[in-house]
Design an enzyme around this catalytic site. Structure first.
Site, PDB file in Angstrom:
ATOM      1  CG  ASP A   1      22.243  35.049  47.555  1.00  0.00           C
ATOM      2  OD1 ASP A   1      21.532  34.039  47.701  1.00  0.00           O
ATOM      3  OD2 ASP A   1      23.411  34.999  47.130  1.00  0.00           O
TER       4      ASP A   1
ATOM      5  CG  HIS B   1      26.726  30.315  51.317  1.00  0.00           C
ATOM      6  ND1 HIS B   1      27.102  30.528  50.019  1.00  0.00           N
ATOM      7  CD2 HIS B   1      25.490  29.768  51.261  1.00  0.00           C
ATOM      8  CE1 HIS B   1      26.147  30.132  49.208  1.00  0.00           C
ATOM      9  NE2 HIS B   1      25.153  29.660  49.933  1.00  0.00           N
TER      10      HIS B   1
END
Length: 451
Positions: free
Chosen positions: A372, A299
């Protein structure tokens, strides 16, 4: 420890293949007539705001369920820990092949490209606030931007009645049916389970499920979560986590993984997939090629594993092999680089060598591959929305999850097709997989009233 409040489940076959759930062949002419008559919306773009995404080594204890010998020969590692090559099995013709192909042939290139994306409701509607109901703008947006699916986060999910209505309204506005996705792993990543108003089962972290040593507990996780998601209209779950918790310094996986022991993790993943298959909700193994050995959360930056290919076969790949053998519908490929495997730091999600060379060809996965989230900084810090989208499709991904800018990503792929950087045949390969999966699971509705 009470692992679930769902008792008395009915026993059914747990390893059904997608293509076994087919309607009688006599429906094909009706289905073709209905589907090919559908008219699609026009091509457009939309802006997106940036949301968030989602034990010591030991021999597996006796009685943990699936064991290595339960894998098909083609997925059992050889003495060199690389599967032996096998011929493509012959496919039995079935009605949905021609239905999916006919639908594909009726679509424009823009409509095909939109099917390659799953986005948030906020991206779809181009709003900065949180979407909790399908306003007319959302319905119009779906007609202009016929994406393949929508993924919901905690803010979108308030009450059972609210989320059911929101999903119903969005599905009613979609011409091709939507993947309705959520991250519902159990533990800390549970968009519904962590909302007391939803009344769903609260599961402990999967590390505790794995530590129980009983694969029935993992199967019950998949079955219970799948059944509860279905009642609200969800048809796709981004779970189970197939990572091995192999690095104590990992900041993002930890007890989201079933175990630090790859064999135990593999057994639990296979059982959990079987539970999801029994529930009828599509499930997703994540995060290939394995996020458990990284020391960075993708992230917020580049995540890398320095393992060799042999080390990966012995550890990280094992739960994915077992999950594939159990019938997993989708695999999420992470933004994880393998410099000691491919010689550079290209994220797996943008790497042909990893996505196609390893996952498709060596592990033999023929289901849907999804990236993702593309709003993660492992991607946004290094790649534009256009470059990330084009490279993901070139690498072999079928679905791009939450690009930083949906309009740029769609237009970038379209321009790549026009210039020859991507071929329409490559687009068709992924769209066909998407359409077939939607047809086989009733996401693209069939005329059931004609039976």
């Amino acid at each position: 420890m009470a692992l679930s409040k769902n008792s008395g489940r009915q026993q059914t076959h747990r390893h059904r293949k997608i293509k076994s759930r087919l309607l009688p062949i006599v429906l094909v002419p009706v289905v073709l007539a209905v589907i090919t008559a559908v008219a699609m919306g026009c091509f457009g773009t939309a802006r997106q705001d940036k949301p968030g995404s989602g034990e010591a080594e030991s021999e597996p204890p006796a009685g943990t369920g699936l064991v290595e010998s339960a894998l098909p020969d083609a997925l059992n590692p050889t003495s060199s820990n690389v599967p032996a090559e096998s011929k493509e099995p012959e496919r039995t013709p079935n009605p949905l092949d021609s239905v999916a192909q006919s639908l594909l042939n009726s679509m424009s290139i823009e409509e095909k490209i939109y099917q390659l994306f799953i986005v948030t409701p906020e991206q779809l509607c181009d709003v900065s606030g949180t979407v909790t109901q399908a306003e007319p703008a959302a319905q119009t947006a779906l007609q202009r931007h016929p994406v393949g699916g929508v993924s919901f986060f905690s803010g979108n999910i308030q009450t059972p009645e609210q989320i059911t209505r929101l999903i119903e309204d969005l599905q009613a506005s979609s011409r091709l049916g939507l993947f309705i996705a959520v991250d519902e792993e159990g533990g800390i990543v549970a968009r519904l389970g962590n909302n007391p108003k939803m009344g769903t089962t609260v599961f402990p972290p999967m590390g505790r499920i794995g530590a129980s040593g009983d694969t029935e507990n993992a199967l019950n996780v998949g079955l219970t979560i799948g059944n509860e998601l279905r009642q609200f209209g969800f048809n796709l779950n981004f779970a189970p986590v197939a990572d091995v918790n192999s690095n104590p310094n990992n900041p993002v996986i930890a007890n989201r993984s079933f175990s630090s022991n790859p064999q135990i993790a593999a057994n639990m993943v296979a059982a959990c997939v079987s539970g999801f298959k029994e529930s009828g909700v599509l499930c997703t193994l994540k995060h290939f090629p394995g996020h458990g050995d990284t020391e960075t959360d993708s992230h917020y930056g580049v995540a890398s594993s320095n393992k060799t290919i042999e080390e990966l076969w012995n550890c990280e790949f094992l739960p994915f092999q077992y999950g594939i053998a159990a019938g997993a519908d989708m695999i999420m490929i992470g933004h994880i680089s393998l410099p000691n495997v491919i010689g550079n730091d290209t994220p797996a999600s943008l790497s042909y060598e990893i996505t196609t060379g390893i996952l498709r060809e060596q592990l033999g996965f023929d289901g849907l591959i999804i990236t993702d989230s593309m709003v993660m900084e492992a991607i946004t810090n290094r790649f534009s929305s256009v470059d990330a989208a084009v490279q993901a499709i070139q690498a072999g991904a079928d679905i791009i999850l939450m690009p930083a800018n949906i309009g740029d990503a769609v237009n970038g792929i379209l321009d790549a097709v026009k210039s020859g950087e991507l071929t329409e045949k490559r687009i068709d390969e992924s769209v066909y997989r998407i359409l077939y999966t939607k047809l086989a699971h009733g996401i693209i509705p069939l005329p059931l009233g004609e039976q």
